[in-house]
Scaffold this active site. Structure first.
Site, PDB file in Angstrom:
ATOM      1  N   GLY A  29       0.844  -1.188   0.000  1.00 54.45           N
ATOM      2  CA  GLY A  29       0.000   0.000   0.000  1.00 54.45           C
ATOM      3  C   GLY A  29       0.878   1.235   0.000  1.00 54.45           C
ATOM      4  N   TYR A  30       0.257   2.351  -0.317  1.00 49.83           N
ATOM      5  CA  TYR A  30       0.974   3.619  -0.462  1.00 49.83           C
ATOM      6  C   TYR A  30       0.609   4.540   0.684  1.00 49.83           C
ATOM      7  CZ  TYR A  30       2.260   1.643  -4.820  1.00 49.83           C
ATOM      8  OH  TYR A  30       2.801   0.799  -5.753  1.00 49.83           O
ATOM      9  N   ILE A  31       1.625   4.921   1.470  1.00 53.22           N
ATOM     10  CA  ILE A  31       1.361   5.806   2.600  1.00 53.22           C
ATOM     11  C   ILE A  31       1.492   7.270   2.193  1.00 53.22           C
ATOM     12  CG2 ILE A  31       1.873   4.099   4.358  1.00 53.22           C
ATOM     13  CD1 ILE A  31       4.619   5.334   4.711  1.00 53.22           C
TER      14      ILE A  31
END
Length: 160
Positions: A29-31
């Site tokens: 996932g992309y923070i």
């Protein structure tokens, strides 16, 4: 570790790549993300990885990647919404002198299979396997960061 990443992406049009390697399950996932950079957390099997990419010119990008404890990667992924998480199985193998990575997506991206090859230069020649389909290197909707926002299952016309 910092490196320059030059990667070409292709849709997969056949099964000639299957049975060449064991797959590894990825959750990522992309923070953080902007038009020019991404910060990604990934669990690759039992390995935690922090990755930062800055867009360069063409298909070249600066990439920084660091191994982190798997527990910390899991905790960071837990802070994201489930629909922001990408799940895929990655198969890595050598064919005709090139290393290929084939990602078979799951969940909201089920049905999408993408092959990638990393090159030393954008014009580096390579043998094109017969199972490769259309090149999508310059089509942003095929980037993992975009697939987490707009998954394959939500595309109105999948072959566009």
């Amino acid at each position: 570790m910092h490196q320059q990443e030059i990667e070409r992406k292709f849709l997969v049009a056949g099964d000639g790549w299957r049975n060449r390697a064991e797959g590894v399950m990825f959750r990522q996932g992309y923070i953080a993300r902007t038009n020019n950079r991404t910060v990604r957390i990934r669990l690759a099997g039992s390995r935690g990885i922090l990755n930062i990419k800055f867009r360069g010119s063409g298909i070249a990008r600066s990439e920084f990647e660091y191994e982190i404890p798997a527990e910390e990667a899991s905790a960071l992924l837990a802070g994201l919404q489930q629909d922001e998480i990408i799940e895929k199985t990655r198969y890595t193998f050598e064919q005709e002198g090139s290393v290929w990575e084939v990602d078979e997506f799951h969940g909201a991206n089920e049905g999408l299979v993408i092959a990638e090859i990393e090159l030393a230069s954008e014009d580096q020649p390579f043998v094109r396997p017969d199972w490769l389909g259309e090149e999508v290197s310059h089509i942003s909707k095929y980037l993992n960061s975009e697939l987490s926002r707009s998954p394959y299952s939500s595309w109105e016309q999948r072959n566009s």
